[in-house]
Design an enzyme around this catalytic site. Structure first.
Site, PDB file in Angstrom:
ATOM      1  N   ASP A  31      10.642   3.208   9.197  1.00 45.68           N
ATOM      2  CA  ASP A  31       9.317   2.595   9.117  1.00 45.68           C
ATOM      3  C   ASP A  31       8.660   2.491  10.487  1.00 45.68           C
ATOM      4  OD1 ASP A  31      10.046   2.264   6.508  1.00 45.68           O
ATOM      5  OD2 ASP A  31       9.699   0.093   6.433  1.00 45.68           O
ATOM      6  N   ASP A  32       7.316   2.368  10.458  1.00 44.68           N
ATOM      7  CA  ASP A  32       6.478   1.966  11.601  1.00 44.68           C
ATOM      8  C   ASP A  32       6.189   3.082  12.593  1.00 44.68           C
ATOM      9  OD1 ASP A  32       6.724  -0.459  10.382  1.00 44.68           O
ATOM     10  OD2 ASP A  32       7.787  -1.454  12.017  1.00 44.68           O
ATOM     11  N   HIS A  36       2.638   3.434   5.037  1.00 43.12           N
ATOM     12  CA  HIS A  36       3.110   2.095   5.413  1.00 43.12           C
ATOM     13  C   HIS A  36       1.965   1.199   5.905  1.00 43.12           C
ATOM     14  CE1 HIS A  36       6.303  -0.715   6.136  1.00 43.12           C
ATOM     15  NE2 HIS A  36       6.224  -0.690   7.453  1.00 43.12           N
ATOM     16  N   HIS A  71      -0.130  -2.584   9.994  1.00 44.39           N
ATOM     17  CA  HIS A  71       0.999  -3.511   9.811  1.00 44.39           C
ATOM     18  C   HIS A  71       0.597  -4.973  10.034  1.00 44.39           C
ATOM     19  CE1 HIS A  71       5.288  -4.642   9.753  1.00 44.39           C
ATOM     20  NE2 HIS A  71       5.561  -3.376   9.435  1.00 44.39           N
ATOM     21  N   HIS A 129      14.042   1.651  11.500  1.00 40.21           N
ATOM     22  CA  HIS A 129      12.747   1.785  12.158  1.00 40.21           C
ATOM     23  C   HIS A 129      12.842   2.810  13.286  1.00 40.21           C
ATOM     24  CE1 HIS A 129      12.579  -2.115  10.151  1.00 40.21           C
ATOM     25  NE2 HIS A 129      11.269  -1.966  10.130  1.00 40.21           N
TER      26      HIS A 129
END
Length: 485
Positions: free
Chosen positions: A114-115, A164, A168, A265
């Site tokens: 992720d990210d 995603h 965020h 991540h």
């Protein structure tokens, strides 16, 4: 004197006997304690003994209830803490596992990052290429803007891409669905500009638990997106600079299911995750797992909808939903024939719209477990759409100890009555409404389908509506065995 001497001698013998007895008891106790601590019940000697057999075949998760309740209490930044097993528990678990072993060939792990993309993504891709492993990257729109070349590499090397959100930002994303929707749409467009398609896979920042309500799930599903959470949190984001050793500890403590989704991540500050990745791959390989990418046809892993509220949320009007939340032209992978048309300068032909695209493999049976019990459905007793598995309403209501009420053959409505409330389905349009004894009528996003006098309803959305968790589900080839009793 002789009597006195005999008494003294007897007392002395008795004293020595007691002393020797106590020493023997102490020695046996020490041997037992240290022996079992080092190697309880020979677990480390036998190749296929209790705990090893259990971890090979199923994992350390215990029952389905143990596993499914745990993730819903975890945030993205909390590492799982599993209870220690006693020697008795290990033997009991191995006995349970022996009843239904999981073949190594069917054990799949989905590594997700992720990210990103960020400066660490290239290192992650290098390791994956060296190890011949594919993974799934849930990317942020703003990061794709900064590193489009890394997204191109992710796509070129055969990894999957997921959405995603754009930045965020929790508070904005979860205070109003309209903000979440706009970030998903913006990120989808950014991804499409770089690799030529928009992915259907979506992961909520922080996970869905305490962040999503039922409407978030319903509206995203209505548009064609597929939301995925995870089974195992690597713990690499629970604070800044989580060391490699701690990440591996979380991985080893995580549940190991036949299909396991792992959260990691690849954003800035996650160099330790890069260091741990080779050992993570080796760990799952040693447990008999293969590695695959997440695809749109994979049944989504989703946390329970919490009864608690973390965010004060503005309501979304039905007028806004009707205007904005329409089926999005999303695809999980590129279509070569369309790419060839675009490269040759031709416009791709418009594809006809499909109300419900059904898939029904006659070689598979569908097995689902809820808190109430288990459903075993033969081919023809379920229908697969793009997002859901539909089953006859009568089968589902019977399973859930409910009732179907139809006034007569000419009635326009069918009532599905459960102890939690009533779902009313319009037979002509499929529109569904939910109502409890204490609540107002709530229009549901999903629709029923009536064919040849049989009402079909989507399994997961109905269970979510009435608050009954779906614990486990799988599609099983018929040749693998008989239907479970």
């Amino acid at each position: 004197m002789r009597v006195s001497e005999r008494r003294n001698l007897h007392a002395l013998r008795k004293s020595w006997s007691n002393t020797i007895g106590k020493m023997l008891v102490l020695m046996l106790t020490v041997v037992f304690v240290f022996g079992t601590a080092v190697d309880p019940i020979g677990a480390n000697k036998a190749e296929d003994s209790g705990l090893q057999l259990w971890t090979k075949q199923v994992g350390d998760a215990g029952t389905a209830d143990d596993f499914l309740d745990k993730p819903f209490r975890l945030s993205e930044r909390e590492a799982p803490q599993l209870p220690k097993l006693t020697a008795f528990d290990e033997m009991a678990n191995s006995a349970i596992a022996a009843k239904e072993p999981v073949p190594s060939s069917s054990k799949v792990v989905y590594l997700t990052f992720d990210d990103g993309p960020s400066k660490h993504t290239a290192d992650v891709l290098d390791i994956l290429e060296r190890e011949n492993v594919k993974a799934t990257f849930f990317v942020l729109g703003k990061q794709v803007k900064q590193h489009p070349e890394l997204l191109k590499r992710i796509d070129k090397e055969g990894h999957a891409i997921g959405n995603h959100s754009y930045n965020h930002a929790y508070k904005k994303l979860y205070s109003d669905f309209r903000h979440f929707w706009q970030q998903i749409r913006d990120t989808g467009q950014v991804i499409k500009e770089v690799v030529g398609y928009e992915p259907r896979l979506v992961r909520a920042p922080g996970g869905t638990y305490l962040n999503f309500d039922r409407q978030y799930f319903q509206l995203l599903s209505q548009a064609g997106y597929i939301v995925h959470d995870w089974h195992v949190d690597s713990g690499d984001s629970k604070r800044s600079g989580v060391p490699e050793s701690e990440i591996m500890k979380s991985i080893r403590a995580g549940v190991r299911l036949p299909h396991t989704v792992v959260l990691m991540h690849d954003s800035a500050g996650h160099g330790e995750t890069v260091k741990a990745l080779p050992d993570i791959i080796k760990f799952y390989r040693d447990k008999g797992y293969t590695f695959e990418i997440m695809t749109p046809d994979l049944e989504p892993v989703q946390f329970k909808v919490s009864t608690r509220k973390r965010w004060e949320r503005k309501s979304v009007t039905q007028a806004w939903i009707d205007q904005h939340v329409k089926a999005v032209d999303v695809r999980g992978e590129k279509q070569p024939e369309r790419q060839g048309e675009q490269q040759s300068g031709k416009q791709p032909a418009k594809q006809p719209e499909k109300q419900v695209e059904r898939q029904n493999d006659s070689s598979l049976r569908f097995k689902a477990t809820t808190e109430v019990g288990m459903l075993n459905l033969q081919p023809g007793q379920y229908k697969r759409t793009q997002q859901n598995t539909y089953i006859p309403a009568r089968i589902l209501t019977t399973h859930l100890d409910g009732n179907i009420i139809v006034s007569d053959n000419h009635s326009t409505q069918i009532e599905l009555q459960f102890k939690q409330g009533t779902i009313t389905v319009n037979r002509a349009t499929g529109a569904a409404v939910w109502q409890t004894d204490t609540s107002e009528r709530e229009r549901l996003i999903w629709k029923g389908i009536e064919e040849d006098g049989v009402l079909w309803v989507p399994l997961r959305p109905v269970l979510d509506t009435i608050g009954v968790p779906l614990l486990k589900y799988e599609f099983i080839p018929l040749e693998m065995g008989k239907i479970d009793a």
